[in-house]
Design an enzyme around this catalytic site. Structure first.
Site, PDB file in Angstrom:
ATOM      1  N   GLU A 282       2.368  10.219  73.517  1.00  0.00           N
ATOM      2  CA  GLU A 282       2.431   8.743  73.418  1.00  0.00           C
ATOM      3  C   GLU A 282       3.722   8.205  74.011  1.00  0.00           C
ATOM      4  O   GLU A 282       3.745   7.140  74.622  1.00  0.00           O
ATOM      5  CB  GLU A 282       2.278   8.303  71.958  1.00  0.00           C
ATOM      6  CG  GLU A 282       0.850   8.391  71.468  1.00  0.00           C
ATOM      7  CD  GLU A 282       0.631   7.604  70.202  1.00  0.00           C
ATOM      8  OE1 GLU A 282       0.798   6.375  70.210  1.00  0.00           O
ATOM      9  OE2 GLU A 282       0.293   8.240  69.181  1.00  0.00           O
TER      10      GLU A 282
ATOM     11  N   LYS B 140       1.690  -1.197  69.566  1.00  0.00           N
ATOM     12  CA  LYS B 140       2.232  -0.190  68.627  1.00  0.00           C
ATOM     13  C   LYS B 140       3.738   0.007  68.804  1.00  0.00           C
ATOM     14  O   LYS B 140       4.225   0.209  69.928  1.00  0.00           O
ATOM     15  CB  LYS B 140       1.498   1.130  68.852  1.00  0.00           C
ATOM     16  CG  LYS B 140       1.843   2.248  67.881  1.00  0.00           C
ATOM     17  CD  LYS B 140       0.905   3.429  68.117  1.00  0.00           C
ATOM     18  CE  LYS B 140       1.156   4.599  67.199  1.00  0.00           C
ATOM     19  NZ  LYS B 140       0.192   5.698  67.464  1.00  0.00           N
TER      20      LYS B 140
ATOM     21  N   ASN C 162       0.106   0.806  73.662  1.00  0.00           N
ATOM     22  CA  ASN C 162      -0.980   1.207  72.766  1.00  0.00           C
ATOM     23  C   ASN C 162      -1.249  -0.039  71.913  1.00  0.00           C
ATOM     24  O   ASN C 162      -0.478  -0.357  71.011  1.00  0.00           O
ATOM     25  CB  ASN C 162      -0.520   2.395  71.917  1.00  0.00           C
ATOM     26  CG  ASN C 162      -1.623   2.927  71.023  1.00  0.00           C
ATOM     27  OD1 ASN C 162      -2.625   2.266  70.780  1.00  0.00           O
ATOM     28  ND2 ASN C 162      -1.418   4.129  70.516  1.00  0.00           N
TER      29      ASN C 162
ATOM     30  N   ASN D 112      -5.674   7.766  64.825  1.00  0.00           N
ATOM     31  CA  ASN D 112      -6.158   9.053  65.359  1.00  0.00           C
ATOM     32  C   ASN D 112      -5.204  10.093  64.814  1.00  0.00           C
ATOM     33  O   ASN D 112      -4.129  10.303  65.380  1.00  0.00           O
ATOM     34  CB  ASN D 112      -6.046   9.090  66.886  1.00  0.00           C
ATOM     35  CG  ASN D 112      -7.179   8.391  67.591  1.00  0.00           C
ATOM     36  OD1 ASN D 112      -8.211   8.986  67.881  1.00  0.00           O
ATOM     37  ND2 ASN D 112      -6.978   7.122  67.883  1.00  0.00           N
TER      38      ASN D 112
ATOM     39  N   CYS E 233      -1.847   3.172  63.521  1.00  0.00           N
ATOM     40  CA  CYS E 233      -1.696   4.594  63.196  1.00  0.00           C
ATOM     41  C   CYS E 233      -0.353   4.957  62.582  1.00  0.00           C
ATOM     42  O   CYS E 233      -0.103   4.709  61.432  1.00  0.00           O
ATOM     43  CB  CYS E 233      -2.006   5.455  64.419  1.00  0.00           C
ATOM     44  SG  CYS E 233      -2.242   7.173  63.924  1.00  0.00           S
TER      45      CYS E 233
ATOM     46  N   GLU F  34      -7.829   3.104  66.415  1.00  0.00           N
ATOM     47  CA  GLU F  34      -6.856   3.124  67.518  1.00  0.00           C
ATOM     48  C   GLU F  34      -7.532   3.740  68.755  1.00  0.00           C
ATOM     49  O   GLU F  34      -8.321   4.679  68.618  1.00  0.00           O
ATOM     50  CB  GLU F  34      -5.683   4.016  67.076  1.00  0.00           C
ATOM     51  CG  GLU F  34      -4.631   4.279  68.138  1.00  0.00           C
ATOM     52  CD  GLU F  34      -3.625   5.374  67.699  1.00  0.00           C
ATOM     53  OE1 GLU F  34      -4.007   6.330  66.982  1.00  0.00           O
ATOM     54  OE2 GLU F  34      -2.449   5.256  68.096  1.00  0.00           O
TER      55      GLU F  34
END
Ligand code: CDV
Length: 331
Positions: A151, A132, A115, A207, A182, A47
């Site tokens: 995020e 994401k 993302n 991550n 993730c 990611e």
């Protein structure tokens, strides 16, 4: 005839804040070459693989964070990865922050940030894109945290669903490949949506800090790794697929990331695992035909699923209290 493919997780050691994309890409090219020498046909990078995990840094204005985003893919900086894929005849999966001009809810075009991850084929085509969906963390600066996880500030929730594509890869004319990023791996719903599209190979990068940074209690390092692996292993078993789960690892901007990249088979077994906290390639040969066993027995969805009893999953977000038992009055 067995349907074999050799896949690799190309784990990245830390990318510090000052490290330019060109250095990260040079490191990835070395990993691609290394994977290719081992016969790999598809390589999965983590990611947000081009930069440090920037959501740990707070910017008052969101535009200030735009330096971490890609406005084109490929770009001048990432084109060498696409060129290497064509030269080596190898596919790759790359996570990155995406900034685009796209219509929003009102239909008007505006700047949007996701993302994202792409799957690139051996001829350099983008075969699939994912944005994401399960964005962890928070949107405002949180003074209670040691390290921010912003995020929800910098990204919108992905709007492409959980996509699966059947495309040629390696020597195979068609493999069903799906993607998640993730935190998605911790949500069984994400796996099942991929499973319902017959994904045979799930590609994901992550991550994950070695410590729980929410400041609500201690979570031991070994449990962080265990939960990461448990999620991927359960997802593969319950959906009869392989997965390549690739980490960023080591101490990045003073924050330790847990690494432990893995490749998992449809039995839920780990068939390869990274052992360093640095740039490292792990590979595994996958016979995709072994997806058939789970799919035609315990997890033959068409025979055994009962969606009429799963409506809470799509109609309700948070958990609700159950009714409280009360003794019935005697007649
Ligand atoms: N990048 C992530 O999505 N990380 C989350 C952390 C914050 C728990 C993860 O699920 O690994």
């Amino acid at each position: 005839m067995a349907r074999n493919i050799i896949v690799a997780a190309a784990q990245l050691g830390p990318i510090q804040k000052a490290e330019p994309r060109s250095v990260a890409v040079a490191r990835m090219l070395r990993l691609l070459e290394q994977a290719h020498r081992r016969g790999t046909e598809l390589v999965v990078f983590p990611e947000l693989a081009l930069t440090t995990f920037f959501p740990r840094h707070y910017y008052e204005s969101i535009e200030e964070a735009d330096q971490w985003f890609e406005t084109a893919m490929p770009s001048n900086e990432t084109e060498p990865l696409f060129a290497a894929a064509r030269r080596l005849g190898i596919g790759f999966h790359l996570g990155y922050a995406e900034l685009c001009e796209e219509a929003g809810e009102t239909g008007r075009a505006r700047r949007r940030r996701f993302n994202s991850a792409i799957l690139v084929g051996p001829e350099g085509d983008i075969l699939l894109k994912y944005r994401k969906i399960h964005l962890p963390g928070h949107a405002a600066f949180d003074p209670a945290r040691n390290v921010q996880h912003l995020e929800k500030r910098y990204f919108e929730v992905g709007n492409l669903g959980f996509p699966v594509i059947r495309a040629p890869m390696g020597a195979l004319p068609g493999i069903n490949m799906g993607m998640m990023i993730c935190n998605d791996r911790r949500w069984p719903e994400a796996w099942r949506v991929l499973g319902l599209q017959k994904a045979e190979l799930v590609l994901l990068g992550y991550n994950t800090p070695s410590l729980n940074q929410e400041g609500r209690g201690f979570e031991a390092h070994h449990l962080r790794v265990f939960h990461s692996h448990l999620s991927v292993q359960a997802g593969c078993y319950q959906n009869a697929c392989f997965a390549v789960a690739t980490a960023k690892a080591g101490t990045e901007d003073g924050c330790e990331l847990l690494g432990h990249s893995i490749i998992v088979n449809p039995h839920g077994e780990i068939i390869a695992m990274a052992t360093t906290w640095d740039d490292e390639v792990i590979t595994a040969g996958c016979d995709l035909d072994i997806c058939t066993l789970g799919r035609t027995t315990v997890f033959a969805f068409e025979k055994h699923r009962r969606p009429e009893h799963y409506t809470r999953i799509t109609s309700q977000i948070g958990a609700v209290d159950p009714p409280v038992w009360e003794r019935k009055a005697a007649e």
